[in-house]
Design a protein around this motif. Structure first.
Motif, PDB file in Angstrom:
ATOM      1  N   PHE A  23       1.137  -1.383  -0.261  1.00 22.67           N
ATOM      2  CA  PHE A  23       0.356   0.023   0.279  1.00 22.67           C
ATOM      3  C   PHE A  23       0.614   0.885   0.344  1.00 22.67           C
ATOM      4  N   ILE A  24       1.782   1.156   0.693  1.00 26.87           N
ATOM      5  CA  ILE A  24       2.633   3.053   0.501  1.00 26.87           C
ATOM      6  C   ILE A  24       3.387   2.292  -0.710  1.00 26.87           C
ATOM      7  N   ALA A  25       3.838   1.929  -0.758  1.00 28.77           N
ATOM      8  CA  ALA A  25       4.455   1.402  -1.980  1.00 28.77           C
ATOM      9  C   ALA A  25       3.643   1.872  -3.477  1.00 28.77           C
ATOM     10  N   ILE A  26       2.551   1.833  -3.331  1.00 29.95           N
ATOM     11  CA  ILE A  26       1.664   2.452  -4.889  1.00 29.95           C
ATOM     12  C   ILE A  26       1.925   3.758  -4.150  1.00 29.95           C
ATOM     13  N   MET A  27       0.874   3.915  -2.675  1.00 27.82           N
ATOM     14  CA  MET A  27       0.994   5.283  -3.021  1.00 27.82           C
ATOM     15  C   MET A  27       2.232   6.627  -3.655  1.00 27.82           C
ATOM     16  N   PHE A  28       3.475   6.091  -2.554  1.00 28.03           N
ATOM     17  CA  PHE A  28       4.272   6.346  -2.951  1.00 28.03           C
ATOM     18  C   PHE A  28       4.220   6.353  -4.112  1.00 28.03           C
ATOM     19  N   LEU A  29       4.920   5.865  -5.083  1.00 26.83           N
ATOM     20  CA  LEU A  29       5.064   5.751  -6.164  1.00 26.83           C
ATOM     21  C   LEU A  29       3.695   6.156  -7.323  1.00 26.83           C
ATOM     22  N   SER A  30       2.752   6.246  -7.093  1.00 20.15           N
ATOM     23  CA  SER A  30       1.308   7.055  -7.781  1.00 20.15           C
ATOM     24  C   SER A  30       1.958   8.318  -7.537  1.00 20.15           C
ATOM     25  N   ILE A  31       1.994   9.162  -6.196  1.00 16.40           N
ATOM     26  CA  ILE A  31       1.875  10.389  -5.633  1.00 16.40           C
ATOM     27  C   ILE A  31       3.106  11.370  -6.192  1.00 16.40           C
ATOM     28  N   ASN A  32       4.742  10.461  -5.567  1.00 13.64           N
ATOM     29  CA  ASN A  32       5.101  10.977  -5.598  1.00 13.64           C
ATOM     30  C   ASN A  32       6.421  11.031  -7.211  1.00 13.64           C
ATOM     31  N   VAL A  33       6.123  10.102  -7.233  1.00  6.88           N
ATOM     32  CA  VAL A  33       7.130   9.206  -8.690  1.00  6.88           C
ATOM     33  C   VAL A  33       6.369   9.453 -10.080  1.00  6.88           C
ATOM     34  N   LEU A  34       4.729   9.704 -10.755  1.00  2.30           N
ATOM     35  CA  LEU A  34       3.918   9.355 -11.570  1.00  2.30           C
ATOM     36  C   LEU A  34       3.187  10.743 -11.306  1.00  2.30           C
ATOM     37  N   GLY A  35       3.453  11.074 -10.140  1.00  2.00           N
ATOM     38  CA  GLY A  35       2.201  12.141 -10.447  1.00  2.00           C
ATOM     39  C   GLY A  35       0.575  12.131 -10.691  1.00  2.00           C
ATOM     40  N   LEU A  36       0.083  11.120 -10.342  1.00  2.00           N
ATOM     41  CA  LEU A  36      -0.671  10.025 -10.726  1.00  2.00           C
ATOM     42  C   LEU A  36      -2.064  10.944  -9.413  1.00  2.00           C
ATOM     43  N   PRO A  37      -3.221  10.867  -9.748  1.00  2.00           N
ATOM     44  CA  PRO A  37      -3.992  11.069  -8.524  1.00  2.00           C
ATOM     45  C   PRO A  37      -3.986  10.588  -7.341  1.00  2.00           C
ATOM     46  N   ILE A  38      -4.092  11.080  -5.847  1.00  2.00           N
ATOM     47  CA  ILE A  38      -5.007   9.928  -5.347  1.00  2.00           C
ATOM     48  C   ILE A  38      -5.889   8.959  -5.620  1.00  2.00           C
ATOM     49  N   GLN A  39      -6.518   9.483  -5.699  1.00  2.00           N
ATOM     50  CA  GLN A  39      -7.758   8.644  -6.181  1.00  2.00           C
ATOM     51  C   GLN A  39      -7.472   7.111  -7.005  1.00  2.00           C
ATOM     52  N   LEU A  40      -6.443   7.192  -7.845  1.00  2.00           N
ATOM     53  CA  LEU A  40      -6.114   6.270  -8.213  1.00  2.00           C
ATOM     54  C   LEU A  40      -5.046   4.990  -7.544  1.00  2.00           C
ATOM     55  N   ALA A  41      -4.275   6.113  -6.514  1.00  2.00           N
ATOM     56  CA  ALA A  41      -3.567   4.912  -6.331  1.00  2.00           C
ATOM     57  C   ALA A  41      -4.053   4.467  -4.607  1.00  2.00           C
ATOM     58  N   LEU A  42      -5.685   4.766  -4.423  1.00  2.00           N
ATOM     59  CA  LEU A  42      -6.532   4.009  -3.775  1.00  2.00           C
ATOM     60  C   LEU A  42      -7.638   2.647  -4.242  1.00  2.00           C
ATOM     61  N   PHE A  43      -7.442   3.434  -5.186  1.00  4.09           N
ATOM     62  CA  PHE A  43      -8.028   2.423  -6.314  1.00  4.09           C
ATOM     63  C   PHE A  43      -7.409   1.137  -6.617  1.00  4.09           C
ATOM     64  N   ALA A  44      -6.236   1.135  -6.595  1.00  5.79           N
ATOM     65  CA  ALA A  44      -5.241   0.453  -7.420  1.00  5.79           C
ATOM     66  C   ALA A  44      -4.888  -0.855  -6.220  1.00  5.79           C
ATOM     67  N   SER A  45      -4.871   0.331  -4.619  1.00  8.58           N
ATOM     68  CA  SER A  45      -4.990  -0.704  -3.670  1.00  8.58           C
ATOM     69  C   SER A  45      -5.963  -1.895  -2.803  1.00  8.58           C
ATOM     70  N   TRP A  46      -7.099  -1.497  -3.866  1.00  5.25           N
ATOM     71  CA  TRP A  46      -7.901  -2.509  -3.292  1.00  5.25           C
ATOM     72  C   TRP A  46      -8.124  -3.967  -4.247  1.00  5.25           C
ATOM     73  N   PHE A  47      -7.513  -3.648  -5.052  1.00  5.76           N
ATOM     74  CA  PHE A  47      -6.761  -4.693  -5.854  1.00  5.76           C
ATOM     75  C   PHE A  47      -5.391  -5.830  -4.780  1.00  5.76           C
ATOM     76  N   LEU A  48      -5.072  -4.447  -4.443  1.00  6.12           N
ATOM     77  CA  LEU A  48      -3.499  -5.136  -3.291  1.00  6.12           C
ATOM     78  C   LEU A  48      -4.302  -5.948  -2.373  1.00  6.12           C
ATOM     79  N   VAL A  49      -5.429  -5.882  -1.278  1.00 10.48           N
ATOM     80  CA  VAL A  49      -6.230  -6.806  -1.025  1.00 10.48           C
ATOM     81  C   VAL A  49      -7.013  -7.433  -0.733  1.00 10.48           C
ATOM     82  N   MET A  50      -7.264  -7.452  -2.134  1.00 14.31           N
ATOM     83  CA  MET A  50      -7.936  -8.132  -3.342  1.00 14.31           C
ATOM     84  C   MET A  50      -7.073  -9.756  -2.629  1.00 14.31           C
ATOM     85  N   ALA A  51      -6.435  -9.448  -4.034  1.00 10.49           N
ATOM     86  CA  ALA A  51      -5.081 -10.388  -3.672  1.00 10.49           C
ATOM     87  C   ALA A  51      -4.615 -11.478  -2.678  1.00 10.49           C
TER      88      ALA A  51
END
Length: 478
Positions: A23-51
């Protein structure tokens, strides 16, 4: 695959840790590296928990049910957000917020401003029971006054949010206060009295800190020309009148009388539209449209463009999406057993009042960090450690007090929680910018931990193991 709504086994701590790191890796990469919206990072985290859920052989339908339940538990906050957005837009366009700022500039001394902002927001939140409503009304006005005095906006936001959360944590009108007492099975008044032992010194010390900063770090001979220019600009672009303060008095009065927040705030937005049409010469259709689109004006004064071009339901849509993703993540984590696994880990470690206090507060912060809402944090803080309080014979008033300290108080400290996003959006200051100035919040956390480790105000009851021995004549493990 199992048809059960719970996993056939709880995830191990290694699996829980892997999800947290992911989760922390997804948040860091999405926001600080790729500059993606935080909403997408949280959405991607759904599938991490689903896995992890798939690994535990949980049906997708069951995980989706948990996701939806998590969102459902926080829908009131979403509805309040949308109505506050409408309120802010119409109150600015109607001249209500500009009038509050104007009269505030005429009577307030820059050196006592931070202290006054803290106290005004604290009293407003205690009277209304809502930090969101306080920040969206009195808080926006305080930001305008502070900006005019040349005070750094993160510092002003710290005073506003600190005051707003006094009532969110302490008021009997606050939903989080009532919810915490209910979750911990504690009488509401007893819960508030227990919190007073922590909040009273925190309020006193925070107030002194804001007062000291005002006297020693804000020049008594501060250049008030900026405030004068702001007042002249307000008079140029808005009709300023004491009568325009009446909608604020009405809304705060209704909230104080315990009328439901959503219809009251919506009624306040209607009053704002009426004021925009009646006092500011806005056409009736545009006055209504502002409730959705927010206030928009062209001015040569940076002050007006920065603080008064905002609001509207539309401005909250991104916030709503973020909160929905965060709430869904919390529901998923509960369904796959992550919260239960952490609870079991705390049961083995938290074997004294100090560790028990820390574990409860960590449980609350965990709920905010991964669940994105105060409602989630209060559930995690109370359910993860409640058994330990009973086993150690510690009164549940201590549990409820610590749950608020770790749950409600830490909510605006996390950028993607409902409180963190709302405060940043409403006040125009990022979470990380105002975080160092949340002195009331930090004091509540520090004092709660001190009480736990120093064994102060840790009331005792009969431990559950002793109760079992007394009732059955033999010792029973739980």
């Amino acid at each position: 695959m199992t048809s059960s709504s719970t996993p056939i086994r709880l995830p191990g701590m290694a699996e829980v840790l892997a999800v947290m790191i992911g989760f922390i890796a997804i948040m860091f990469l999405s926001i600080n590296v790729l500059g993606l919206p935080i909403q997408l990072a949280l959405f991607a985290s759904w599938f991490l928990v689903m896995a992890l859920g798939v690994r535990l052989k949980i049906r997708y339908a069951s995980m989706q049910e948990g996701l939806i339940n998590g969102i459902h538990n926080g829908m009131e906050a979403v509805l309040v957000l949308t109505t506050v957005g409408a309120l802010i837009g119409t109150w600015i366009a109607g001249g209500i917020v500009p009038s509050i700022i104007y009269y505030g500039l005429t009577v307030m001394d820059p050196q006592i401003f931070l202290f006054a902002a803290f106290i005004i927001c604290a009293l407003t939140s205690l009277a209304t029971g809502t930090s969101f409503g306080t920040a969206g009304t009195a808080g926006v006005a305080m930001m305008g006054i502070g900006h005019s005095f040349g005070i750094p906006l993160p510092l002003v936001a710290g005073a506003v949010i600190s005051g707003a959360y006094v009532g969110d944590k302490m008021s009997p009108l606050s939903d989080t206060t009532v919810m915490t007492a209910s979750l911990c099975k504690v009488n509401l008044i007893d819960h508030i009295r227990s919190m007073m032992l922590v909040s009273a010194p925190a309020i006193l010390i925070a107030g002194v800190l804001f007062l000291v900063v005002g006297f020693f770090f804000i020049d008594g001979d501060v250049d008030t020309s900026r405030a004068t220019v702001a007042m002249q600009a307000l008079e140029t672009h808005f009709t300023i009148s004491p009568w325009l303060l009446l909608p604020a008095v009405i809304v705060i009065g209704l909230l104080t009388r315990r009328f439901p927040a959503i219809p009251v705030i919506t009624f306040g937005a209607v009053l704002g539209s009426i004021c925009a049409w009646w006092a500011q010469d806005v056409s009736p259709v545009d006055a209504i449209r502002i409730a959705y689109d927010g206030n928009a004006m062209a001015s040569d004064v940076e002050f007006l463009n920065t603080l008064l071009n905002r609001g509207g339901i539309q401005s909250m849509l991104g916030v709503v999406a973020l909160i929905l993703f965060a709430l869904g993540l919390g529901g998923l984590m509960d369904r796959v057993g992550i919260l239960k696994a952490i609870s079991n880990g705390f049961l083995r470690w938290a074997n004294n009042p100090g560790r028990l206090t820390l574990s409860t507060m960590l449980g609350g912060f965990f709920g905010n960090f991964f669940g994105g809402a105060a409602y989630v944090s209060l559930i995690t803080a109370s359910t993860i450690t409640e058994k330990n309080y009973d086993d150690q014979g510690i009164d549940r008033r201590v549990l409820s007090r610590n749950a608020e300290a770790g749950g409600t108080v830490t909510t605006p400290m996390v950028p993607w929680t409902d409180g963190g996003v709302f405060m940043a959006t409403t006040l125009g200051v990022s979470t990380m910018a105002y975080l160092p100035f949340l002195w009331y919040h930090m004091l509540v956390i520090a004092i709660s931990l001190f009480y736990g480790y120093a064994n102060i105000a840790i009331w005792r009851t009969t431990p559950s193991a002793e109760k079992a021995t007394t009732s059955s004549g033999e010792f029973q493990t739980t």
